[in-house]
Design a protein around this motif. Structure first.
Motif, PDB file in Angstrom:
ATOM      1  N   THR A 227      39.576  45.808  28.342  1.00 25.06           N
ATOM      2  CA  THR A 227      38.629  44.747  27.995  1.00 25.06           C
ATOM      3  C   THR A 227      39.370  43.425  28.152  1.00 25.06           C
ATOM      4  N   LEU A 228      38.820  42.517  28.967  1.00 23.67           N
ATOM      5  CA  LEU A 228      39.561  41.324  29.395  1.00 23.67           C
ATOM      6  C   LEU A 228      38.692  40.070  29.287  1.00 23.67           C
ATOM      7  N   GLU A 229      39.312  38.997  28.809  1.00 25.18           N
ATOM      8  CA  GLU A 229      38.672  37.675  28.816  1.00 25.18           C
ATOM      9  C   GLU A 229      39.644  36.694  29.460  1.00 25.18           C
ATOM     10  N   THR A 230      39.160  35.897  30.433  1.00 25.56           N
ATOM     11  CA  THR A 230      40.029  34.995  31.198  1.00 25.56           C
ATOM     12  C   THR A 230      39.456  33.577  31.242  1.00 25.56           C
ATOM     13  N   ALA A 254      35.047  40.953  30.971  1.00 25.93           N
ATOM     14  CA  ALA A 254      34.595  42.227  31.548  1.00 25.93           C
ATOM     15  C   ALA A 254      35.287  43.397  30.862  1.00 25.93           C
ATOM     16  N   THR A 255      34.654  44.537  30.983  1.00 28.01           N
ATOM     17  CA  THR A 255      35.242  45.812  30.554  1.00 28.01           C
ATOM     18  C   THR A 255      35.212  46.752  31.753  1.00 28.01           C
ATOM     19  N   PHE A 256      36.314  47.458  31.980  1.00 31.72           N
ATOM     20  CA  PHE A 256      36.363  48.388  33.111  1.00 31.72           C
ATOM     21  C   PHE A 256      37.425  49.445  32.852  1.00 31.72           C
ATOM     22  N   LEU A 267      47.336  43.531  35.954  1.00 31.15           N
ATOM     23  CA  LEU A 267      47.832  42.452  35.094  1.00 31.15           C
ATOM     24  C   LEU A 267      48.300  41.251  35.922  1.00 31.15           C
ATOM     25  N   VAL A 268      48.949  41.515  37.059  1.00 30.67           N
ATOM     26  CA  VAL A 268      49.389  40.418  37.939  1.00 30.67           C
ATOM     27  C   VAL A 268      48.178  39.620  38.414  1.00 30.67           C
ATOM     28  N   HIS A 269      47.137  40.323  38.815  1.00 31.11           N
ATOM     29  CA  HIS A 269      45.918  39.654  39.286  1.00 31.11           C
ATOM     30  C   HIS A 269      45.240  38.895  38.140  1.00 31.11           C
ATOM     31  N   ILE A 275      44.772  34.744  31.412  1.00 40.15           N
ATOM     32  CA  ILE A 275      44.357  35.716  30.393  1.00 40.15           C
ATOM     33  C   ILE A 275      44.238  35.032  29.025  1.00 40.15           C
ATOM     34  N   LYS A 276      43.061  35.158  28.416  1.00 40.77           N
ATOM     35  CA  LYS A 276      42.851  34.642  27.062  1.00 40.77           C
ATOM     36  C   LYS A 276      42.892  35.782  26.037  1.00 40.77           C
ATOM     37  N   LYS A 277      42.419  36.929  26.453  1.00 38.64           N
ATOM     38  CA  LYS A 277      42.410  38.087  25.552  1.00 38.64           C
ATOM     39  C   LYS A 277      42.386  39.352  26.408  1.00 38.64           C
TER      40      LYS A 277
END
Length: 294
Positions: A227-230, A254-256, A267-269, A275-277
């Protein structure tokens, strides 16, 4: 003294024309808890019955303490303890009398530990066993097995009928056995229990071992959930071949699921997007199980 307590190689078992086991191989060392998982009919109980010397194998090899399980079953039983998934008791005897009988038959019981376990599992040992629920019958079997000093403990669905508190107590007792260097075979449908206790997982399907190794070893076979917030839009992650089931909740979140071997690439991408969260949940034993059985 060897650390290997159980050795099973290419184990096979036929019942007439039906082949219950066609290729089962794994080992159990001292201080190791092997989680033996698979659905009903996969061959778990058949494997255990062969180890106990209750039935004869059709092929392959099975040894405990470097002794053949069929030819040396009496000598082997002096140093093992076993709890089935449904403990049958003598209805006219009390729970305490049955526990004492099991301990006496084994010959290596600890009465102080027996008393401690009776209290921990909240069993009334003075009641006739005919009045016991399934959970209390399981408690009698567990207390009797855990009260003896064995080198190998075999548990076949041991917490069937127990409430969650009693399951936790069982897990604590198994951890103590592990710390004491005992070997443990744990067959269970409760995947969280196996995941919590096992140092090695053996997955059986249709009489064959299809996966074997530590949970850490097997995690690469399933995908982590991210789960990612950018700061910038995340949609570009969707094009990565290692990203699956992409679901953008907003432009920047997004979640994937992702292949565990490609986390660094992702993570590099993602770092380039600011990355915020981020939350990465590794695959569970249930994920691994469903991978084979769905």
């Amino acid at each position: 003294m060897t650390d290997e307590i159980v050795s099973i190689t290419n184990l096979q078992k036929n019942f007439g024309k039906f082949q219950a086991l066609s290729d089962v191989s794994f080992t159990i060392d001292r201080g190791e808890v092997v989680g033996f998982i698979g659905p009903n009919g996969a061959g778990k109980s058949t494997t255990i019955r062969i180890l106990l010397g209750a039935i004869k194998r059709s092929g392959g090899d099975a040894k405990i303490f470097q002794k053949d399980v069929w030819q040396n079953s009496l000598a082997i039983h002096e140093n093992i303890a076993y709890v089935p998934g449904d403990v049958n008791l003598w209805g006219n005897l009390t729970g305490g009398e049955i526990i004492d009988l099991f301990i006496k038959l084994h010959g290596k019981g600890d009465k102080a530990k027996r008393d401690r376990l009776i209290k921990r599992f909240e069993l009334d040992p003075k009641k006739k066993s005919r009045s016991y629920s399934k959970g209390n019958r399981q408690k009698v079997g567990l207390i009797a097995a855990l009260s003896v000093d064995a080198e190998l403990y075999i548990f076949d669905e041991p917490t069937s009928g127990l409430d969650p508190l009693m399951e936790t107590i069982f897990q604590q007792e198994v951890n103590e056995l592990k710390q004491a260097g005992k070997a443990i075979l744990l067959s269970s449908h409760i995947l969280s229990e196996v995941e919590h206790l096992a140092t090695k997982i053996v997955v059986i399907k249709q009489g064959k071992v299809v996966e074997s190794g530590s949970l850490a070893d097997l995690r690469h076979l399933t995908r982590s959930t991210i789960t990612l917030e950018t700061s910038q839009p995340v949609n570009s992650l969707k094009s990565l071949t290692s990203v699956h089931d992409f679901n953008a909740t907003t432009d920047n979140a997004a979640t994937f699921s992702a292949d565990s071997t490609a986390i660094n690439e992702i993570l590099v991408h993602a770092t380039k997007l600011g990355i915020k969260k981020i939350d990465i949940v590794p695959p569970t034993l249930e994920d691994l199980f469903l991978r084979h059985y769905q």
